[in-house]
Write a protein that holds these residues in place. Structure first.
Motif, mmCIF file in Angstrom:
data_model
loop_
_atom_site.group_PDB
_atom_site.id
_atom_site.type_symbol
_atom_site.label_atom_id
_atom_site.label_comp_id
_atom_site.label_asym_id
_atom_site.label_seq_id
_atom_site.Cartn_x
_atom_site.Cartn_y
_atom_site.Cartn_z
ATOM 1 N N PRO A 1 0.837 -1.195 0.000
ATOM 2 C CA PRO A 1 0.000 0.000 0.000
ATOM 3 C C PRO A 1 0.873 1.246 0.000
ATOM 4 O O PRO A 1 1.973 1.245 0.562
ATOM 5 C CB PRO A 1 -0.789 -0.112 1.308
ATOM 6 N N PRO A 2 0.425 2.329 -0.633
ATOM 7 C CA PRO A 2 1.186 3.576 -0.584
ATOM 8 C C PRO A 2 1.433 4.002 0.863
ATOM 9 O O PRO A 2 0.616 3.742 1.748
ATOM 10 C CB PRO A 2 0.279 4.573 -1.312
ATOM 11 N N SER A 3 2.553 4.643 1.102
ATOM 12 C CA SER A 3 2.920 5.001 2.470
ATOM 13 C C SER A 3 1.930 5.946 3.125
ATOM 14 O O SER A 3 1.840 6.010 4.349
ATOM 15 C CB SER A 3 4.311 5.641 2.473
ATOM 16 N N ASP A 4 1.177 6.704 2.315
ATOM 17 C CA ASP A 4 0.217 7.652 2.883
ATOM 18 C C ASP A 4 -1.190 7.078 2.965
ATOM 19 O O ASP A 4 -2.147 7.795 3.242
ATOM 20 C CB ASP A 4 0.190 8.949 2.062
ATOM 21 N N THR A 5 -1.332 5.751 2.725
ATOM 22 C CA THR A 5 -2.652 5.126 2.809
ATOM 23 C C THR A 5 -3.089 5.040 4.262
ATOM 24 O O THR A 5 -2.338 4.551 5.108
ATOM 25 C CB THR A 5 -2.616 3.715 2.212
ATOM 26 N N PRO A 6 -4.314 5.491 4.589
ATOM 27 C CA PRO A 6 -4.755 5.466 5.987
ATOM 28 C C PRO A 6 -4.728 4.068 6.598
ATOM 29 O O PRO A 6 -4.529 3.924 7.786
ATOM 30 C CB PRO A 6 -6.197 5.994 5.905
ATOM 31 N N SER A 7 -4.918 3.039 5.754
ATOM 32 C CA SER A 7 -4.991 1.683 6.279
ATOM 33 C C SER A 7 -3.627 1.043 6.469
ATOM 34 O O SER A 7 -3.517 -0.028 7.030
ATOM 35 C CB SER A 7 -5.805 0.810 5.314
#
Length: 444
Positions: free
Chosen positions: A228-234
């Motif tokens: 997941p992208p590093s800025d993904t909330p999950s």
């Protein structure tokens, strides 16, 4: 990096469809129950009524740290329940069951599945979702992580098998200690349960009171995984390898990548069995939703024969939450979402796998959102717990007209599923207005 610990905290799942499967053109569904709190497994009782578990929303009691060590603690309460659906009416017939959850009521561990034995006796599987060492130490005596035998008439129950303690004492897969039983099947006098946190399939004999592991599922090595992208909330930052981290084989201890300059090209992921069903051949079939980073197309349906050896029955999946055979030998697989959950779309799917291997999507989206379990009625309809990760918004759907759906001509169709289960993601997604009870939705 505690990959196994992360999988214990995941109680939600997701999906992405490939070509090669024909969607249902005649199926429709109705909502037969609403307002459930973290709805889990469901089963028909000897009285012909439908019973569904609610994991509850925890409470204000003592807390245990989350399995991954990141985020809020899971706090204890007695908000778990079993609900009966009879003639369109719902009634909680067993209350006060143990439950732990995050402060907002998501990520709940509690009643996860219910089954009836050949004599009509009910059993309820209670989930947990943390390290078993903290259970008795922090919470005192509780039935989290156990199978219980309830008495609906007296609103009481007895403990039958302690799955979490078995993991603490034996740890069959040799990884991080954790227990999160999610689904089980009854085979005569045997209760066969899938423990997602322990990564194993357990069997309890109700006559001899013997509990043992049938098989511990091996880790998978992913090639060029997508994180997941590093800025993904999950995303949980502690689970993403850093530049200086080394990834080793879970089986042989072999170095898979030297000191990392970038994210690894090979990565070990947890198997995470989510439920079990007994097939027409007498073998157990186990659904898998895989662990972090939830690679699409990486999950399988395992067949476990009499010798306890797991073989791949079907693959190309990512995250599966439940399995069920019908009387004709068709296997129904349930998926949590049609895209990785961190994308924010929680449309799910029900897939029918015919005895010859062909696959058909019976229902995808159109109101099916983050489903957690399914069962087949004597009427041939498929019953699904919907919005199973949303306290107060859970439903039971009845999917009908499935017999008129043609099977695809080719068995080459596969379904890729992906999952990332973190309850606070749903805060960022506006929920669709709940359809009223018995609303019928036709699929085009």
């Amino acid at each position: 990096m505690k990959l196994k610990s992360l999988t214990i905290t995941i109680l939600t799942f997701c999906v992405a469809a490939f070509s090669g499967m024909k969607a249902a053109s005649a199926a429709s569904f109705s909502v037969i129950a609403d307002g459930l709190y973290n709805a889990g497994g469901l089963s028909f009782g000897p009285d012909g009524d439908l019973y569904v578990t609610e994991a509850g929303i925890g409470g204000s009691g003592a807390c245990v740290p989350p399995a991954s060590g990141q985020g809020d603690s899971l706090c204890y309460g007695t908000s778990g329940a079993v609900t009966k659906i009879e003639n369109g009416k719902t009634e909680r017939i067993l209350t006060g069951l143990p439950s732990i959850a995050l402060p907002d009521g998501t990520g709940a561990g509690g009643p996860r599945d219910i089954q009836f034995d050949p004599k009509g006796k009910p059993y309820v599987l209670i989930g947990y979702g943390a390290n078993p060492a903290f259970r008795d130490r922090n919470l005192g005596y509780t039935d989290l992580g156990k199978i219980i035998a309830p008495d609906f008439k007296t609103n009481s129950w007895t403990s039958v098998a302690d799955l979490a303690n078995y993991e603490l004492a034996n740890n069959p897969d040799g990884g991080d200690v954790g227990s999160n039983p999610l689904g089980f099947v009854i085979d005569g006098n045997k209760l066969v349960a899938a423990d997602a946190g322990a990564n194993d399939l357990l069997r309890f004999n109700t006559v001899s009171n013997n509990l043992q592991a049938i098989v511990a599922f091996p880790q998978d090595i992913l090639t060029n995984p997508i994180f997941p992208p590093s800025d993904t909330p999950s995303n949980e930052p502690a689970q993403v390898p850093s530049q200086d981290e080394v990834v080793r084989s879970p089986t042989a201890g072999l170095l898979l990548s030297e000191t990392l300059r970038e994210r690894p090209s090979q990565f070990a992921t947890q198997p995470v069995p989510s439920s079990a069903a007994k097939g027409p051949d007498g073998a157990y079939y186990v659904s898998q939703f895989t662990g972090f980073p939830f690679a699409e197309g990486g999950a399988k349906i395992y067949r476990v024969g009499a010798d306890g050896t797991p073989t791949v029955f079907a693959d190309g999946f990512t995250q599966l939450t439940d399995l069920q055979f019908d009387s004709a030998g068709n296997l129904y697989a349930l998926q949590y979402a049609n895209q990785s959950a961190w994308k924010g779309n929680f449309d799910g799917s029900v897939i029918k796998i015919a005895p010859n291997g062909t696959r058909t999507i019976l229902l995808s989206g159109n109101g099916l959102e983050s489903p957690s379990a399914l069962t087949i009625g004597s009427d041939g309809a498929v019953y699904v717990t919907n919005r199973g990760d949303r306290p107060g918004l859970g439903q039971v759907l009845k999917i009908e007209n499935t017999k008129s759906i043609p099977e695809p001509d080719s068995a080459l169709g596969v379904l890729a599923i992906a999952a990332l289960g973190v309850g606070w993601l749903h805060k960022k997604k506006e929920l669709a207005t709940k359809p009223p009870i018995n609303t019928v939705v036709a699929l085009k």
